[in-house]
Write an enzyme that holds these catalytic residues in place. Sequence first.
Site, mmCIF file in Angstrom:
data_model
loop_
_atom_site.group_PDB
_atom_site.id
_atom_site.type_symbol
_atom_site.label_atom_id
_atom_site.label_comp_id
_atom_site.label_asym_id
_atom_site.label_seq_id
_atom_site.Cartn_x
_atom_site.Cartn_y
_atom_site.Cartn_z
ATOM 1 C CG ASN A 28 -2.111 1.000 1.191
ATOM 2 O OD1 ASN A 28 -1.846 2.123 0.867
ATOM 3 N ND2 ASN A 28 -3.233 0.650 1.407
ATOM 4 C CD GLN A 84 -12.671 -1.573 2.932
ATOM 5 O OE1 GLN A 84 -11.422 -1.692 2.201
ATOM 6 N NE2 GLN A 84 -12.684 -2.065 4.042
ATOM 7 N N GLY A 90 -17.212 2.163 1.780
ATOM 8 C CA GLY A 90 -15.872 2.994 1.596
ATOM 9 C C GLY A 90 -15.018 2.671 0.802
ATOM 10 C CD GLN A 91 -14.979 -1.087 -4.346
ATOM 11 O OE1 GLN A 91 -16.255 -1.445 -4.142
ATOM 12 N NE2 GLN A 91 -14.299 -1.757 -5.431
ATOM 13 C CB THR A 92 -11.655 5.142 -2.248
ATOM 14 O OG1 THR A 92 -10.436 4.408 -1.921
ATOM 15 C CG2 THR A 92 -12.240 5.684 -0.971
ATOM 16 C CB VAL A 93 -9.389 1.968 -6.046
ATOM 17 C CG1 VAL A 93 -9.027 1.554 -7.151
ATOM 18 C CG2 VAL A 93 -8.694 3.051 -5.325
ATOM 19 C CG HIS A 95 -9.093 -3.082 -9.857
ATOM 20 N ND1 HIS A 95 -8.473 -3.190 -11.083
ATOM 21 C CD2 HIS A 95 -8.795 -4.440 -9.541
ATOM 22 C CE1 HIS A 95 -7.758 -4.300 -11.292
ATOM 23 N NE2 HIS A 95 -7.988 -5.053 -10.256
ATOM 24 C CG HIS A 97 -8.698 -2.783 -3.374
ATOM 25 N ND1 HIS A 97 -9.827 -1.843 -3.806
ATOM 26 C CD2 HIS A 97 -8.434 -1.921 -2.259
ATOM 27 C CE1 HIS A 97 -10.106 -1.128 -3.355
ATOM 28 N NE2 HIS A 97 -9.405 -0.872 -2.185
ATOM 29 C CG HIS A 99 -7.587 -2.736 2.482
ATOM 30 N ND1 HIS A 99 -6.564 -1.630 2.405
ATOM 31 C CD2 HIS A 99 -8.747 -2.341 1.762
ATOM 32 C CE1 HIS A 99 -7.222 -0.861 1.780
ATOM 33 N NE2 HIS A 99 -8.582 -1.231 1.254
HETATM 34 ZN ZN LIG Z 1 -8.760 -1.824 -12.796
#
Ligand SMILES: [Zn+2]
Length: 154
Positions: A28, A84, A90-93, A95, A97, A99
Site C-alpha cells: 500500500n 470494501q 468505503g470503496q474508493t478505487v 477495482h 482489492h 486489504h
Molecule cells: Zn482496474
Amino acid sequence: MQAACPFCAGAIQSSTYAETLHCRAIYNRAPLVKGHSLVVPKRHVTRLEALSSVELTDLFGLARHVAALLLVAFDCDGYDLSLQQGASAGQTVAHLHAHIVPRRPNDLPHGDWHTQLLDSASRPRLSSTEMAHHVARLRALFARSAAPIPPPVP
Ligand SMILES: [Zn+2]
C-alpha cells in the site's frame, strides 16, 4: 483493463511483490501500519461477485499466503483482512482489492476499529422474535437464489 484505474496501470508493477496467474499482491502506497498490503485481481472487476470461482480461489489463496508472510516479515501476531464493496462501505478505487493489515497490540493511534464496530459485546441484542424473523427471511431468500454465475475468465 480500465483507463485511469490505478490497479490496471502499468505503474502497479513497481509496487507488486507477489503474483499468481490471476492476482497480485502490492504494498500500500499509504500504509495504515507497516506491511499493509493489497491483494488485487489482475482483471478489472469492481466487485467480488464478478470473479470466477477460479479467480476467487486464487485471490483468497494469495491473501492467505501474503498474510502468513507479512506476520513473519513484520513480526506481528494477527492481521485484518478487509474488502470494501461499494461507496457506502468505503470503496474508493473501483477495482476489487482486499486489504491485509498486519497487527500488533495497540498499534493504531485512535483505538481499534473492530472493538468500536465489530465486537458485539456493547451493542443491543435482538430479541428471539427479531432474530427468528431475520433468519426466516434470509433462509427463504437464500433458498430461492442461485449462486452468482461468474463471468468467463478472458
Ligand atoms: Zn482496474
